[in-house]
Design a protein around this motif. Structure first.
Motif, PDB file in Angstrom:
ATOM      1  N   GLU A 164     -17.827 -42.870  41.981  1.00 46.49           N
ATOM      2  CA  GLU A 164     -16.295 -43.382  42.075  1.00 46.49           C
ATOM      3  C   GLU A 164     -16.553 -45.151  41.089  1.00 46.49           C
ATOM      4  OE1 GLU A 164     -15.323 -45.575  46.643  1.00 46.49           O
ATOM      5  OE2 GLU A 164     -17.365 -45.257  46.841  1.00 46.49           O
ATOM      6  N   ARG A 203     -19.982 -44.670  46.292  1.00 49.14           N
ATOM      7  CA  ARG A 203     -20.539 -42.847  46.129  1.00 49.14           C
ATOM      8  C   ARG A 203     -20.190 -42.250  44.883  1.00 49.14           C
ATOM      9  NH1 ARG A 203     -15.624 -42.722  49.737  1.00 49.14           N
ATOM     10  NH2 ARG A 203     -15.992 -42.133  51.947  1.00 49.14           N
ATOM     11  N   GLU A 204     -21.394 -41.824  44.618  1.00 48.77           N
ATOM     12  CA  GLU A 204     -21.241 -41.137  43.232  1.00 48.77           C
ATOM     13  C   GLU A 204     -19.861 -40.877  42.738  1.00 48.77           C
ATOM     14  OE1 GLU A 204     -24.728 -38.402  42.369  1.00 48.77           O
ATOM     15  OE2 GLU A 204     -23.116 -36.681  42.368  1.00 48.77           O
TER      16      GLU A 204
END
Length: 270
Positions: free
Chosen positions: A200, A197-198
């Motif tokens: 992460e 994810r962004e």
């Protein structure tokens, strides 16, 4: 090899098992080209002398700029002139076909965009920060543990960029990989990156003789460009396809009228 290389580039696999198909396609292309050239010679008048002279002088200048000697040009003068005349005739012949084609409407272009959506699909992409460590072969566990500890700090709220500036082992110290598009599904680095994810942090992973931590600062999902955003590109591609199809249909008509000898011993250039 052009046809085969194009197929392999689009599929990312070797196409050796399709060699016979590519040979057939290449052979058809050659035959189409010959038939169209013959039709151009039959139906299109010779250009006038002034036009030939102007283009021929330009051709000689271009050859000279690319290093050709006057001796070479003189030796090939007749061949160059014949090829130029054939090209001028073909250009005029092709243009006469294209001017008869119906103008593409906006509805035509929108349908073309919809039917060729894959050509306007933009892969997912990510803006990536990166820590790399080149492990000591005698004790790689120590370097692995070091990256694990850095990952834990990020998970607890530490700034990835600051840690990367301090700990990356890249020679230039660069931690910013910029935007990376998801183009290679089976590539280890991209598989890891586009599983995140962004913002992460990744697990520690090994790739190309190095240990890595990556952190996607921003991610843009895969999407198909809207017609309004690529209208000019659509028009250009659709017009090219329309013109190519017109020439192909004419070649099929000429093929029906022609006597073509099938010499199976010849191998077409893929």
């Amino acid at each position: 090899m052009r046809i085969k290389a194009g197929a392999e580039a689009s599929s990312e696999v070797s196409c050796c098992e399709r060699d016979e198909e590519f040979r057939a396609l290449a052979k058809d292309e050659v035959i189409d080209g010959i038939l169209l050239a013959q039709e151009a010679e039959k139906s299109t008048p010779l250009p006038d002398k002034d036009e030939i002279r102007e283009h021929f002088e330009q051709t000689l200048r271009e050859w000279r700029e690319n290093g050709a000697s006057w001796d070479l040009l003189e030796a090939q003068r007749d061949q160059l002139r014949a090829e130029l005349v054939a090209k001028l005739r073909m250009d005029r012949f092709v243009e006469s076909i294209w001017t008869k084609l119906p103008e593409l409407t906006e509805d035509d272009l929108r349908h073309w965009h919809r039917d060729h959506a894959a050509e306007f699909r933009r892969p997912a992409r990510a803006k990536v920060l990166h820590i790399v460590i080149f492990p000591d072969e005698s004790n790689p566990a120590e370097d692995f543990s070091k990256l694990l500890a850095l990952r834990e700090q990020v998970l607890e709220g530490a700034d990835f960029a600051e840690l990367a500036k301090t700990h990356t082992q890249k020679n230039d110290g660069n931690i910013d990989l910029g935007w990376i598009e998801h183009e290679r599904v089976l590539n280890t680095f991209e598989t890891m990156l586009f599983s995140l994810r962004e913002k992460e942090v990744s697990p520690v992973f090994y790739y190309e003789q190095a240990l890595h931590l990556i952190w996607p600062e921003a991610i843009e999902a895969e999407h198909t460009a809207a017609f309004e955003d690529v209208a000019d590109q659509v028009r250009e591609l659709a017009l090219t396809a329309q013109r190519r199809e017109a020439l192909h249909q004419l070649a099929l008509e000429l093929k029906d009228q022609a006597e073509i000898l099938d010499e199976s011993s010849e191998t077409a250039d893929l």
